[in-house]
Enzyme design. Structure first.
Site, PDB file in Angstrom:
ATOM      1  N   ARG A 133       0.813  -1.233   0.000  1.00 34.62           N
ATOM      2  CA  ARG A 133       0.000   0.000   0.000  1.00 34.62           C
ATOM      3  C   ARG A 133       0.843   1.278   0.000  1.00 34.62           C
ATOM      4  NH1 ARG A 133      -3.040  -3.037   3.872  1.00 34.62           N
ATOM      5  NH2 ARG A 133      -4.749  -4.085   2.798  1.00 34.62           N
ATOM      6  N   LYS A 137       1.982  11.284 -11.488  1.00 32.81           N
ATOM      7  CA  LYS A 137       1.068  10.405 -12.235  1.00 32.81           C
ATOM      8  C   LYS A 137       1.818   9.114 -12.548  1.00 32.81           C
ATOM      9  CE  LYS A 137      -2.179  13.475 -14.572  1.00 32.81           C
ATOM     10  NZ  LYS A 137      -2.652  13.992 -15.874  1.00 32.81           N
ATOM     11  N   GLU A 155       7.067  17.697 -25.475  1.00 32.15           N
ATOM     12  CA  GLU A 155       6.546  18.073 -24.149  1.00 32.15           C
ATOM     13  C   GLU A 155       7.153  19.400 -23.686  1.00 32.15           C
ATOM     14  OE1 GLU A 155       4.005  16.528 -22.952  1.00 32.15           O
ATOM     15  OE2 GLU A 155       4.156  14.345 -23.139  1.00 32.15           O
ATOM     16  N   LYS A 168       5.665  22.917 -14.694  1.00 28.91           N
ATOM     17  CA  LYS A 168       4.901  21.743 -14.253  1.00 28.91           C
ATOM     18  C   LYS A 168       4.736  21.753 -12.730  1.00 28.91           C
ATOM     19  CE  LYS A 168       3.728  17.036 -14.710  1.00 28.91           C
ATOM     20  NZ  LYS A 168       3.765  15.796 -15.435  1.00 28.91           N
ATOM     21  N   GLU A 216      -5.656  16.905 -10.602  1.00 27.73           N
ATOM     22  CA  GLU A 216      -6.325  17.278 -11.850  1.00 27.73           C
ATOM     23  C   GLU A 216      -7.827  17.485 -11.684  1.00 27.73           C
ATOM     24  OE1 GLU A 216      -4.488  15.546 -15.386  1.00 27.73           O
ATOM     25  OE2 GLU A 216      -6.437  15.574 -16.348  1.00 27.73           O
ATOM     26  N   ARG A 239      -4.700  21.318 -13.807  1.00 23.66           N
ATOM     27  CA  ARG A 239      -3.674  20.394 -14.277  1.00 23.66           C
ATOM     28  C   ARG A 239      -3.981  19.836 -15.663  1.00 23.66           C
ATOM     29  NH1 ARG A 239      -0.251  15.738 -11.041  1.00 23.66           N
ATOM     30  NH2 ARG A 239       0.822  14.972 -12.892  1.00 23.66           N
ATOM     31  N   ASN A 299      -2.281  18.484 -20.559  1.00 24.84           N
ATOM     32  CA  ASN A 299      -2.644  17.485 -21.572  1.00 24.84           C
ATOM     33  C   ASN A 299      -2.906  18.113 -22.929  1.00 24.84           C
ATOM     34  OD1 ASN A 299      -2.530  15.064 -20.068  1.00 24.84           O
ATOM     35  ND2 ASN A 299      -4.353  15.740 -18.963  1.00 24.84           N
ATOM     36  N   HIS A 355      -2.848  16.011 -26.047  1.00 25.94           N
ATOM     37  CA  HIS A 355      -2.859  14.606 -25.632  1.00 25.94           C
ATOM     38  C   HIS A 355      -4.142  13.861 -26.030  1.00 25.94           C
ATOM     39  CE1 HIS A 355       0.681  15.878 -23.512  1.00 25.94           C
ATOM     40  NE2 HIS A 355       0.846  14.725 -22.913  1.00 25.94           N
ATOM     41  N   HIS A 389      -3.244  10.666 -27.727  1.00 27.73           N
ATOM     42  CA  HIS A 389      -3.506   9.327 -27.181  1.00 27.73           C
ATOM     43  C   HIS A 389      -4.263   8.468 -28.193  1.00 27.73           C
ATOM     44  CE1 HIS A 389      -2.984  10.496 -22.646  1.00 27.73           C
ATOM     45  NE2 HIS A 389      -1.847  10.365 -23.283  1.00 27.73           N
ATOM     46  N   HIS A 418       5.193   8.432 -27.844  1.00 28.02           N
ATOM     47  CA  HIS A 418       4.268   9.319 -27.124  1.00 28.02           C
ATOM     48  C   HIS A 418       4.495  10.786 -27.541  1.00 28.02           C
ATOM     49  CE1 HIS A 418       1.766  10.862 -23.891  1.00 28.02           C
ATOM     50  NE2 HIS A 418       2.756  11.643 -23.512  1.00 28.02           N
TER      51      HIS A 418
END
Ligand code: NAD
Ligand code: GLY
Length: 389
Positions: free
Chosen positions: A145, A167, A209, A251, A261, A265, A269, A272, A276, A289
């Protein structure tokens, strides 16, 4: 969605620190998340420098997670640097590539932890690009955990984006990064020397990026990127150091305001949603990517233009800088005879979609970004135009 992001100039020096034993001076950018705040160290020679690792909590064990490409290049050096700080340091190598960012390879990290008797204080070190970083972070979030982890990004993309902000996760065959957790590292160490061995195509992917931060937050930075593109592609150390530093500052500022987010935030993206869809539609790993994000930013700029937020010169400018970075600007056809439908289908799986409604990050001419939906026929128009080139 206003972004309160500090403006700095390339000549600023922020909070310099020289870890004892470091080969070069490191810059430090702090990410402010209360008791989960952490530093991002940026500099040359950091990997081997004892001082880079001195203030991490001591533990009986550490595990370096890397891949079959980066491991042979850098793992022994990191292992030697960490050895004085841990009773034992293990090494676990994943296969290389986006196609391996999945459950079965994640499981091998848990296998290695259990086989080595890892406990709750065992620290994981993610040595590699975004794939290794995302997977190791997710493993750290899940094992017992939650165990500590450190990001040691070795691609430009990972240094300017994926290693920062917590992330973590893996891909699902039906959607990119669909399974994961927000889980912050103890520290990020960007050794700029590792970028020397990066293949050119990967350097370009990382530049996507870097470019992203300009349109969404800092047009002065976009102008600097345009002027510095040749130096960046030639890996000029000062240009790379500034690109990494300014990207991390932006960032860190965004994540510090909206870690999970809930709003702001999402601007990170930009490009993206389209990107994606390209990555998943072409099969993970076929388009990198960063390549998909580069092309996706051009598509998102086209959409912003159709929404009346920017004019054609803005779109041309963005297309030029993406192209100058060595990135594709013509979108791929994902399915002959049903291309738009395929893009829309893939984009509906995006994490920003709500009740099946796709939401895009769009930009305006003043260097701000926000989330917005758009009519399907407008999006179809963008896809058609961008697939034609
Ligand atoms: P990657 O991790 O696949 O690395 C790219 C390639 O470069 C790999 O073949 C790798 O082995 C190789 N490599 C890494 N460092 C090297 C070095 N120093 N020298 C030579 N080769 C080296 O890809 P990436 O572009 O770093 O990361 C992309 C991933 O990051 C995607 O899965 C994407 O979803 C994820 N990502 C995550 C976030 C986030 O916030 N967590 C943000 C952006 C991207
Ligand atoms: N790369 C997008 C984010 O970290 O939110």
């Amino acid at each position: 969605m206003p972004a309160e992001i500090s403006a700095t100039t390339p000549t600023d020096v922020i909070d310099p620190c020289a870890p004892p034993g470091s080969a070069g001076r490191a810059l430090r950018v702090d990410i402010d998340l209360g008791d989960r705040s952490y530093p991002i160290l940026i500099g040359a020679g950091l990997l081997d420098a004892a001082g880079t690792w001195n203030h991490l909590p001591r533990a009986a064990r550490a595990l370096i997670v890397t891949n079959s490409t980066v491991g042979p290049m850098y793992a022994q050096r990191l292992l030697a640097a960490l050895a004085p700080h841990y009773g034992s340091v293990g090494l676990h190598q994943l296969p290389d590539g986006e196609a391996h960012k999945d459950w079965s390879n994640l499981q091998t990290i848990f296998d290695a932890l259990l086989e080595q008797g890892a406990d709750r204080k065992t620290t994981l070190f993610a040595l590699g690009g975004g794939v290794v970083g995302d997977m190791t972070g997710f493993a750290a979030a899940c094992y017992m955990r939650g165990v500590p982890f450190v990001q040691v990004p070795t691609t430009l993309l990972a240094q300017v984006d994926s290693s920062v902000g917590g992330k973590t996760g893996i891909n699902h065959p039906l959607g990119k990064n669909m399974v994961g957790a927000f889980y912050q590292p103890l520290q990020v160490v960007c050794d700029l020397d590792t970028l020397r061995t990066l293949p050119e195509r990967e350097l370009s992917a990382g530049l996507a990026e870097v470019i992203k931060y300009g349109p969404i937050a800092d047009l002065q930075f976009l102008a600097w990127i345009e002027q510095s593109m040749a130096a960046l592609r030639q890996r000029d150390p000062a240009a790379l150091a500034y690109a990494v530093r300014r990207s991390c500052e932006i960032k860190a500022s965004v994540v510090g305001q909206d870690e999970r987010e809930s709003g702001l935030r999402a601007i990170l993206n930009f490009g993206h949603t389209f990107g994606h869809a390209i990555e998943a539609g072409m099969g993970y790993g076929n388009w990198l990517h960063g390549e998909a994000v580069g092309c996706g930013m051009v598509m998102a700029a086209e959409l912003s233009m159709r929404l009346g937020l920017v004019d054609v010169t803005y779109v041309q400018r963005l297309r030029r800088v993406v192209q100058a970075a060595g990135l594709p600007v013509q979108a791929p056809v994902l399915q002959a005879g049903g291309n738009v439908a395929r893009y829309l289908e893939l984009m509906r799986v995006d994490k920003k979609a709500e009740a099946g409604q796709i939401r895009f990050v769009v930009v305006d001419a003043s260097g701000h970004a926000r989330m917005q939906s758009a009519p399907d026929d407008m999006v179809a128009d963008v896809i058609d135009a961008c697939c034609r080139g």
